[in-house]
Design a protein around this motif. Structure first.
Motif, PDB file in Angstrom:
ATOM      1  N   PHE A   1       0.828  -1.203   0.000  1.00 28.81           N
ATOM      2  CA  PHE A   1       0.000   0.000   0.000  1.00 28.81           C
ATOM      3  C   PHE A   1       0.866   1.259   0.000  1.00 28.81           C
ATOM      4  O   PHE A   1       0.543   2.241  -0.683  1.00 28.81           O
ATOM      5  CB  PHE A   1      -0.969   0.047   1.176  1.00 28.81           C
ATOM      6  N   ALA A   2       1.957   1.241   0.745  1.00 27.17           N
ATOM      7  CA  ALA A   2       2.855   2.403   0.762  1.00 27.17           C
ATOM      8  C   ALA A   2       3.382   2.679  -0.638  1.00 27.17           C
ATOM      9  O   ALA A   2       3.442   3.838  -1.071  1.00 27.17           O
ATOM     10  CB  ALA A   2       3.997   2.174   1.746  1.00 27.17           C
ATOM     11  N   ALA A   3       3.747   1.629  -1.364  1.00 20.83           N
ATOM     12  CA  ALA A   3       4.234   1.810  -2.737  1.00 20.83           C
ATOM     13  C   ALA A   3       3.116   2.350  -3.623  1.00 20.83           C
ATOM     14  O   ALA A   3       3.344   3.258  -4.440  1.00 20.83           O
ATOM     15  CB  ALA A   3       4.753   0.481  -3.287  1.00 20.83           C
ATOM     16  N   TYR A   4       1.906   1.830  -3.449  1.00 13.72           N
ATOM     17  CA  TYR A   4       0.780   2.313  -4.252  1.00 13.72           C
ATOM     18  C   TYR A   4       0.412   3.750  -3.875  1.00 13.72           C
ATOM     19  O   TYR A   4       0.116   4.569  -4.750  1.00 13.72           O
ATOM     20  CB  TYR A   4      -0.428   1.398  -4.073  1.00 13.72           C
TER      21      TYR A   4
ATOM     22  N   THR B   1       1.902  -0.438  -9.527  1.00 17.47           N
ATOM     23  CA  THR B   1       1.953  -0.676  -8.080  1.00 17.47           C
ATOM     24  C   THR B   1       0.658  -1.280  -7.549  1.00 17.47           C
ATOM     25  O   THR B   1       0.632  -1.769  -6.410  1.00 17.47           O
ATOM     26  CB  THR B   1       2.255   0.631  -7.320  1.00 17.47           C
ATOM     27  N   LEU B   2      -0.392  -1.275  -8.369  1.00 17.88           N
ATOM     28  CA  LEU B   2      -1.658  -1.864  -7.923  1.00 17.88           C
ATOM     29  C   LEU B   2      -1.597  -3.386  -7.898  1.00 17.88           C
ATOM     30  O   LEU B   2      -2.130  -4.015  -6.986  1.00 17.88           O
ATOM     31  CB  LEU B   2      -2.802  -1.397  -8.826  1.00 17.88           C
ATOM     32  N   VAL B   3      -0.942  -3.984  -8.862  1.00 19.42           N
ATOM     33  CA  VAL B   3      -0.862  -5.444  -8.930  1.00 19.42           C
ATOM     34  C   VAL B   3      -0.202  -6.030  -7.682  1.00 19.42           C
ATOM     35  O   VAL B   3      -0.736  -6.966  -7.076  1.00 19.42           O
ATOM     36  CB  VAL B   3      -0.168  -5.915 -10.227  1.00 19.42           C
ATOM     37  N   PRO B   4       0.942  -5.519  -7.235  1.00 21.90           N
ATOM     38  CA  PRO B   4       1.516  -6.056  -5.997  1.00 21.90           C
ATOM     39  C   PRO B   4       0.599  -5.859  -4.780  1.00 21.90           C
ATOM     40  O   PRO B   4       0.554  -6.713  -3.894  1.00 21.90           O
ATOM     41  CB  PRO B   4       2.822  -5.272  -5.826  1.00 21.90           C
TER      42      PRO B   4
ATOM     43  N   VAL C   1      -2.949  -8.400  -0.740  1.00 20.87           N
ATOM     44  CA  VAL C   1      -4.222  -8.421  -0.021  1.00 20.87           C
ATOM     45  C   VAL C   1      -4.912  -9.784  -0.123  1.00 20.87           C
ATOM     46  O   VAL C   1      -5.566 -10.223   0.814  1.00 20.87           O
ATOM     47  CB  VAL C   1      -5.148  -7.291  -0.532  1.00 20.87           C
ATOM     48  N   GLU C   2      -4.753 -10.467  -1.242  1.00 16.82           N
ATOM     49  CA  GLU C   2      -5.427 -11.758  -1.400  1.00 16.82           C
ATOM     50  C   GLU C   2      -4.807 -12.805  -0.476  1.00 16.82           C
ATOM     51  O   GLU C   2      -3.608 -13.079  -0.556  1.00 16.82           O
ATOM     52  CB  GLU C   2      -5.330 -12.236  -2.843  1.00 16.82           C
ATOM     53  N   PRO C   3      -5.616 -13.408   0.386  1.00 14.01           N
ATOM     54  CA  PRO C   3      -5.065 -14.405   1.310  1.00 14.01           C
ATOM     55  C   PRO C   3      -4.547 -15.641   0.569  1.00 14.01           C
ATOM     56  O   PRO C   3      -5.179 -16.098  -0.390  1.00 14.01           O
ATOM     57  CB  PRO C   3      -6.262 -14.795   2.191  1.00 14.01           C
ATOM     58  N   PRO C   4      -3.425 -16.198   0.992  1.00 19.01           N
ATOM     59  CA  PRO C   4      -2.901 -17.418   0.369  1.00 19.01           C
ATOM     60  C   PRO C   4      -3.890 -18.583   0.395  1.00 19.01           C
ATOM     61  O   PRO C   4      -3.806 -19.484  -0.427  1.00 19.01           O
ATOM     62  CB  PRO C   4      -1.650 -17.734   1.191  1.00 19.01           C
TER      63      PRO C   4
END
Length: 133
Positions: A50-53, A61-64, A69-72
């Motif tokens: 989020f800091a990068a975004y 930066t949205l893809v990372p 955010v998506e849980p494993p």
């Protein structure tokens, strides 16, 4: 399951689903707790992404951030779904989860994962209409 070939991944998924089917109700609850706690998103990874975004709100930066955010556990459920007949077994697993949530509301985030995945797996575009008589 991430570092093995496709055939082995399917075999492991089948074994995992078969093992789940043998669990007792308390063991299933423990399984769901393990999924919630050990296969959750990393708060540190989310903060960093989020800091990068936040510093550069772009598609790059949205893809990372999305990945952080998506849980494993969603990846785990997707991989389990590679086994033959797995989708129905995962629907039954969700039914078990809903019963477990009635006793332990802290498991509710797992239902969001199932709901998210099922919404993409069962969307109208994947349906085939056949006459049954």
């Amino acid at each position: 399951m991430g570092r093995i070939g496709d055939a082995a991944r399917v075999a492991v998924a089948e074994q995992a689903l078969a093992a789940y089917a043998q669990l007792t109700k308390p063991e299933r609850h423990d399984f769901f707790v393990m999924l919630r706690d050990r296969f959750n998103s990393s708060p540190e990874a989310i903060r960093a992404a989020f800091a990068a975004y936040d510093a550069d709100p772009s598609a790059r930066t949205l893809v990372p951030l999305f990945n952080a955010v998506e849980p494993p556990r969603q990846t785990l459920l997707r991989r389990l779904n590679t086994a033959p007949g797995a989708t129905l077994k995962l629907v039954h697993m969700r039914a078990d989860l809903l019963k477990a949530i009635a006793d332990d509301p802290e498991l509710a985030p797992l239902d969001s994962d199932f709901g998210h995945l099922f919404a993409s797996w069962f969307n109208r575009g994947f349906l085939t209409i056949q006459r049954i008589d």
